[in-house]
Structures are given as C-alpha cells and as structure tokens.
Design an enzyme around this catalytic site. Structure first.
Site, PDB file in Angstrom:
ATOM      1  N   LYS A 196     -10.546  41.818  55.088  1.00  0.00           N
ATOM      2  CA  LYS A 196     -10.906  41.721  56.512  1.00  0.00           C
ATOM      3  C   LYS A 196     -10.071  42.682  57.363  1.00  0.00           C
ATOM      4  O   LYS A 196     -10.579  43.402  58.219  1.00  0.00           O
ATOM      5  CB  LYS A 196     -10.712  40.285  56.988  1.00  0.00           C
ATOM      6  CG  LYS A 196     -10.729  40.093  58.476  1.00  0.00           C
ATOM      7  CD  LYS A 196     -12.091  40.413  59.046  1.00  0.00           C
ATOM      8  CE  LYS A 196     -12.022  40.509  60.548  1.00  0.00           C
ATOM      9  NZ  LYS A 196     -13.055  39.828  61.232  1.00  0.00           N
ATOM     10  N   CYS A 212     -10.244  41.873  67.944  1.00  0.00           N
ATOM     11  CA  CYS A 212     -10.190  42.107  66.498  1.00  0.00           C
ATOM     12  C   CYS A 212      -9.627  43.484  66.170  1.00  0.00           C
ATOM     13  O   CYS A 212      -8.562  43.603  65.579  1.00  0.00           O
ATOM     14  CB  CYS A 212     -11.591  41.973  65.928  1.00  0.00           C
ATOM     15  SG  CYS A 212     -12.345  40.430  66.445  1.00  0.00           S
TER      16      CYS A 212
HETATM   17  N1  SAJ Z   1     -15.811  51.563  69.980  1.00  0.00           N
HETATM   18  C1  SAJ Z   1     -15.768  52.889  70.365  1.00  0.00           C
HETATM   19  N2  SAJ Z   1     -16.548  53.793  69.716  1.00  0.00           N
HETATM   20  C2  SAJ Z   1     -17.391  53.431  68.704  1.00  0.00           C
HETATM   21  C3  SAJ Z   1     -17.437  52.081  68.304  1.00  0.00           C
HETATM   22  C4  SAJ Z   1     -16.625  51.158  68.957  1.00  0.00           C
HETATM   23  O1  SAJ Z   1     -15.027  53.256  71.288  1.00  0.00           O
HETATM   24  O2  SAJ Z   1     -18.092  54.303  68.182  1.00  0.00           O
HETATM   25  C5  SAJ Z   1     -14.976  50.572  70.671  1.00  0.00           C
HETATM   26  C6  SAJ Z   1     -15.788  49.540  71.440  1.00  0.00           C
HETATM   27  O3  SAJ Z   1     -16.180  50.033  72.683  1.00  0.00           O
HETATM   28  C7  SAJ Z   1     -14.814  48.388  71.515  1.00  0.00           C
HETATM   29  C8  SAJ Z   1     -14.060  48.485  70.196  1.00  0.00           C
HETATM   30  O4  SAJ Z   1     -14.277  49.797  69.702  1.00  0.00           O
HETATM   31  O5  SAJ Z   1     -13.909  48.550  72.585  1.00  0.00           O
HETATM   32  C9  SAJ Z   1     -14.468  47.476  69.166  1.00  0.00           C
HETATM   33  O6  SAJ Z   1     -15.880  47.301  69.166  1.00  0.00           O
HETATM   34  P1  SAJ Z   1     -16.746  47.201  67.828  1.00  0.00           P
HETATM   35  O7  SAJ Z   1     -18.157  47.069  68.234  1.00  0.00           O
HETATM   36  O8  SAJ Z   1     -16.417  48.305  66.917  1.00  0.00           O
HETATM   37  O9  SAJ Z   1     -16.200  45.900  67.101  1.00  0.00           O
HETATM   38  P2  SAJ Z   1     -15.896  44.386  67.564  1.00  0.00           P
HETATM   39  O10 SAJ Z   1     -14.440  44.282  67.871  1.00  0.00           O
HETATM   40  O11 SAJ Z   1     -16.834  43.892  68.584  1.00  0.00           O
HETATM   41  O12 SAJ Z   1     -16.197  43.629  66.180  1.00  0.00           O
HETATM   42  C10 SAJ Z   1     -15.472  44.019  65.025  1.00  0.00           C
HETATM   43  C11 SAJ Z   1     -16.456  44.237  63.871  1.00  0.00           C
HETATM   44  N3  SAJ Z   1     -15.755  44.871  62.754  1.00  0.00           N
HETATM   45  C12 SAJ Z   1     -16.217  46.011  62.184  1.00  0.00           C
HETATM   46  O13 SAJ Z   1     -17.193  46.594  62.584  1.00  0.00           O
HETATM   47  C13 SAJ Z   1     -15.442  46.528  61.008  1.00  0.00           C
HETATM   48  C14 SAJ Z   1     -17.058  42.896  63.447  1.00  0.00           C
HETATM   49  O14 SAJ Z   1     -17.873  43.061  62.301  1.00  0.00           O
HETATM   50  C15 SAJ Z   1     -15.939  41.889  63.154  1.00  0.00           C
HETATM   51  O15 SAJ Z   1     -16.473  40.612  62.806  1.00  0.00           O
HETATM   52  C16 SAJ Z   1     -15.119  41.726  64.414  1.00  0.00           C
HETATM   53  O16 SAJ Z   1     -14.527  43.001  64.719  1.00  0.00           O
HETATM   54  C17 SAJ Z   1     -14.043  40.691  64.174  1.00  0.00           C
HETATM   55  O17 SAJ Z   1     -14.202  39.556  64.661  1.00  0.00           O
HETATM   56  O18 SAJ Z   1     -13.092  40.977  63.437  1.00  0.00           O
END
Ligand code: SAJ
Length: 423
Positions: free
Chosen positions: A216, A270
């Site tokens: 994870k 996360c």
């Molecule tokens: N972000 C960017 N650029 C991108 C993708 C994301 O700047 O191309 C930023 C988002 O705006 C945000 C942050 O990253 O601020 C995180 O967003 P996210 O959509 O990547 O992820 P979370 O935090 O909403 O959810 C993540 C997910 N993990 C992965 O994709 C590996 C989800 O599957 C997990 O269940 C979750 O963390 C968790 O609970 O751990």
C-alpha cells in the site's frame, strides 16, 4: 479452532471516506453492520439515513441500508463476527506515523472481542503495525489467543487489507478493485479473503501482513514520485519559458512514456502522507521518495510566486486575487493536506482574496480568521478579481465560459492537458 461458518455481523470502526462506503456495501450484501465513529454528529447523520461526506451514489446506498436496518451507527464497538478498522493514520510534526487512532480503535473492540473473530486493519499502516496491534490486543485480552505468537492455534485472526479506492470513484473501486489481503498467518489471510469475497468482485490476493503494509505504501509513494516528476518538469519548463502542458502532451505520444499532470502540489490524506511511512522505516534508503515529497511540497510557493509576479505586472496597488477551488482535487469536498489551501495561505500574507469553492459552505479553520479572505460564489469571485487562480479543476470551473475571464489574468495551475492514461 472452530470459526463461524459464515460472516453474519460486521463492525466497521471509523466512518470516513473508506469506512462508511465499506459498511454500506457489506450491508447491501446482507450482513448486519454496525458502523462506529467517535463523532456524535456523524453517528446521528448516518442513523437518520443521510451522509456527512461527498461521494457519488453513497447517499443512496447508505439511505437504503439504514432503511432496511442492515446498517446503523454507534459510538462504541459492538460484538460481531468480523471487525474492519478504517481510522486515519496521520503523521506527527516530524513525519512519524501516528498510530493513536488505530490503537484507540483496537482498545474499543478489545472489550467485545470473542474467540473465532476476525480483525482487519484497512487503515494505511507502517510495516509492522498489524503485528503491533495483535500484541496490543493480546495484552488486553489474555483469555484469547492471537496469531503473532500462537500461529495456527490462535482463536483470533488478524489481517491487513489496505483500502485502495480513489475518492470520487469509491463505490466502483471498492467492489471492482483487486484487494491485497495480508494475514499475520496464512490462515488469517484466508479468513479475511473469505470476508471480502462477500462484497468484492476483484481478486483477493493473499500475502503476509507486512508485505500488504508495504504494498500500500509503495502504491502511493509511486504515485507521489510520478506527480513529482511532472511537477519538476513544470518548474523547469517555467524557467525555460516553455509550456509544460504542451511538452508533456507531446512526450506522452511516445508509446512507453506516460507523464502525469503537474499541479499546485499533492494533497489528500494518502499520497501526501504515506510516503513518509516508508521514509521513517528506512531514512537512508529513500532519497528518491524524500525528494519527491520536497518537490511536491514546494509547488504551492511556486504558484504563489507566479501570482505575486502577475500582481506586480498589473500595476495596481491592491489587486484582488480570486481563487477557484480549495479541496485537494476535483469534485470532492476533502481539504486534507490541500495544496490549494497552502497557496491561499501564502497569498493571504500580501493580498485580498476571494475564494469560490462549490463543495464548501464555510472557510476551513486555517483561513476562517483571516480578515482579507472571503468565501463567495463563482461569478462574484471572478467579477471582483484582477487575477484569477484556478487551484482545483472542479467540473463547475471547467464548464465556465472563457469570456468570463476577459480582462483578467488567469493562472490555471491545472493546465489544459488531456488526462494521462492511468488517471
Ligand atoms: N495529482 C496531480 N497530478 C496528477 C494526479 C494527481 O497533481 O496527475 C494530485 C491531485 O491533484 C491530488 C493528489 O495528487 O492533490 C492525490 O490525488 P490522486 O487522485 O492521485 O489520489 P488520492 O489521494 O485521491 O487517492 C490515492 C489513490 N492511490 C493511487 O492512485 C496509488 C487511491 O487509489 C488510494 O486508495 C488513496 O490514495 C488512499 O486512500 O490511499
């Protein structure tokens, strides 16, 4: 040891973004579910058939489960065949994992634990936390036997199965994603997989608790490093006066390149937190993971600098800055670790600010007392502002008519990139 033939009752501790959907999904599969939360308002809201968070379709599912009496909420854990712990595991000021919520949940369920029960930790945890909880429970319940020291003889099963759902798609991913199910013993993993098989259509991949814990953390650290690469590239492109969005879009035409979107930084409970749990376990072995955290945490200051430069270029003595979005990503109401808030806090030291955030009715505590920061609606925010900074790409902003920004300087931190393939 004789275990219950099948799981009929479930107690889910922590009714947040993961616990509540999990409780509702199991209730919809026919289990008698009690959800536990220390927040009285949360308990009352759920028992009235409503929800306290924004997540597509969750309101309908919870309402149905409460109406059919399969789901109810309570303040304390109650006896059940299985327990799922889904409480936060934040970090302390010096980036060390804070397991106090996990321990409090374990203390709560210890009082009602009985031989044959299964305990699953879904909260993201540093490696070794599941075994620690087993030891903690064993100290409280010497009348029961636990898997960390009695292997196949244990009459309590304990496993770690990290949640992996993406906010905004929780109900779909909860059911369809494959699950990693790590038992302290293989028998614990088997029992946990049997529980998830009731609700999960994806595969349940069995392993050890320690491996599941690292898996994870690795997933989220991988995402953090990937976003950091995009953000670092954006920093470079900015310095070289190149459009980062165009450069990344073109690079992504390569069949084996898939660069993510730069943005104002990485937020959420996360990805902005979990990489530190790996760093804490092996500080000398994690230069890349630590660097990614620094790059992503440095983005809000860069965005604020760009706004300050744009403000100076207007020639106005007191330009009004309009900020669109405060949540950590689009179309949800979660502001935890939000980089948008970090940007606003920096800008608030120098400017008057209006904020439009369709998913919040009041400003978060850390902004609420600032006299120069005001929450408003989208139209008034844009009209009143000299510079508009798009911080979160909510659907309400994406559909705005571009003429709304005529005569304004627009700083779009989310760019206009097509979605990367795995977003
Ligand atoms: N972000 C960017 N650029 C991108 C993708 C994301 O700047 O191309 C930023 C988002 O705006 C945000 C942050 O990253 O601020 C995180 O967003 P996210 O959509 O990547 O992820 P979370 O935090 O909403 O959810 C993540 C997910 N993990 C992965 O994709 C590996 C989800 O599957 C997990 O269940 C979750 O963390 C968790 O609970 O751990």
């Amino acid at each position: 040891m004789a275990y219950a033939e099948k799981f009929e009752t479930l107690c889910v501790i922590g009714l947040g973004y993961v616990g509540l959907p999990t409780a509702a999904v199991f209730a919809s599969r026919g289990l008698e579910v009690v959800g536990v939360d220390t927040n009285q308002n949360t308990v009352a809201t759920i028992n009235s058939g409503a929800i306290h968070i924004v997540e597509p379709d969750l309101d309908i599912l919870v309402n149905g489960a409460v109406a059919t009496k399969k789901l109810r909420a309570a303040a304390r854990a109650e006896a059940a065949d299985a327990f799922i712990i889904a409480v936060p595991t934040p970090f302390t000021d010096n980036h060390k994992p804070d397991l106090s919520y996990l321990q409090a949940a374990a203390d709560d369920l210890a009082d009602v634990l009985k031989a044959g029960d299964l305990v699953i930790i879904e909260s993201t945890s540093p490696v070794g936390a599941t075994e620690k909880i087993s030891t903690h429970l064993a100290a409280k319940r010497p009348d029961l036997s636990f898997p960390h020291n009695s292997c196949m003889e244990a009459n309590i099963s304990i496993a770690h199965s990290p949640e992996r759902v993406l906010p905004g798609r929780v109900l779909i991913e909860l059911i369809r994603n494959d699950r990693v199910v790590g038992g302290i013993t293989p028998n614990c993993a088997k029992r946990a997989a049997e529980l998830y098989a009731i609700a999960v259509e994806g595969r349940c991949l069995q392993t050890s608790a320690r491996t599941a814990e690292l898996v994870k953390l690795a997933e989220n650290a991988h995402r953090d490093v990937s976003v950091a690469f995009a953000n670092e590239l954006a920093n470079v492109a900015d310095k070289l006066d190149i459009d980062p969005w165009e450069a990344i879009r073109l690079a992504n035409h390569h069949p084996r390149v898939n660069i993510l979107n730069p943005g104002p930084g990485v937020g959420g409970h996360c990805i902005a937190v979990d990489p530190w749990f790996i760093v804490d376990s092996a500080p000398e072995d994690t230069p890349l993971i630590q660097a990614a955290r620094l790059v992503n945490n440095g983005r809000p200051a860069r965005i604020a600098n760009a706004v300050t430069a744009a403000a100076a270029a207007t020639g106005l003595t007191a330009p009004m800055i309009g900020c669109l979005g405060l949540t950590y990503k689009a179309d949800i109401d979660d502001i935890r670790e939000s980089p948008a808030i970090a940007v606003v806090k920096i800008l608030a030291m120098s400017f008057k600010i209006r904020i439009a955030e369709p998913y919040l009715n009041i400003l978060p505590d850390e902004l609420a007392d600032l006299p120069n920061v005001e929450l408003s609606d989208i139209q008034s925010t844009i009209i009143a502002s000299d510079i508009v900074v798009l911080l979160t790409d909510h659907k309400q902003f994406k559909t705005l008519d571009p003429t709304a920004f005529e005569n304004k300087k627009l700083i779009n931190t989310r760019g206009n990139l097509k979605k990367p393939r795995n977003r």
